[in-house]
Write a protein that holds these residues in place. Sequence first.
Motif, short mmCIF file in Angstrom:
data_model
loop_
_atom_site.label_atom_id
_atom_site.label_comp_id
_atom_site.label_asym_id
_atom_site.label_seq_id
_atom_site.Cartn_x
_atom_site.Cartn_y
_atom_site.Cartn_z
N MET A 125 0.85 -1.20 0.00
CA MET A 125 0.00 0.00 0.00
C MET A 125 0.88 1.25 0.00
O MET A 125 0.93 2.00 0.96
N CYS A 152 -0.60 4.68 0.97
CA CYS A 152 -1.28 4.85 2.25
C CYS A 152 -0.41 5.69 3.19
O CYS A 152 0.75 5.36 3.45
N CYS A 203 0.91 3.67 6.17
CA CYS A 203 1.97 2.75 5.74
C CYS A 203 3.28 3.51 5.55
O CYS A 203 4.36 2.99 5.85
N HIS A 259 -1.13 -3.45 6.63
CA HIS A 259 -2.23 -2.62 6.19
C HIS A 259 -3.57 -3.34 6.25
O HIS A 259 -3.74 -4.39 5.62
N HIS A 296 -6.38 3.27 7.04
CA HIS A 296 -5.45 2.26 7.58
C HIS A 296 -5.88 2.15 9.04
O HIS A 296 -5.85 3.16 9.78
ZN ZN Z 1 -1.68 1.46 5.18
#
Ligand code: ZN
Length: 114
Positions: A1, A4, A7, A46, A98
């Motif tokens: 990801m 994200c 992340c 994630h 997330h």
């Molecule tokens: Zn994430």
Amino acid sequence: MSECLFCKIVARTIPAALVYEDEQVVAFDDINPQAPIHTLVIPRTHFASMAELQDADVTLLGRLMLAGNKVASLKGIADAGYRFVVNTGIHGGQSVFHLHLHVLGGRHMGWPPG
Ligand code: ZN
Ligand code: AMP
């Protein structure tokens, strides 16, 4: 990801004020605190939201909650009390997809929540 935000915090490609980390979770202060103490605990893996968790993820979920307790101790709010919040989906008020546990404290929390 790779797109994200959280992340990227796990990967340390964007900065965060880290509070706690272990093999499974990372905790960092919320950038827009809603209480004197407002820290987020996230899994390194994630998941878009709480709704994605399955039976196989029960240990991770426990780790997330227990890390929240550790954060409360580290932040000095364990005795006074604190609140865990997990906003889930649009009606739940989730804005970052997330999975994250909010740890809020340092003041009295109202009820019902907004
Ligand atoms: Zn994430
Ligand atoms: P939620 O609305 O439950 O999805 O919560 C997302 C939270 O992430 C909000 O409280 C935001 O203030 C917080 N947030 C967004 N970007 C960052 C960031 N870069 N570092 C720390 N917290 C963030």
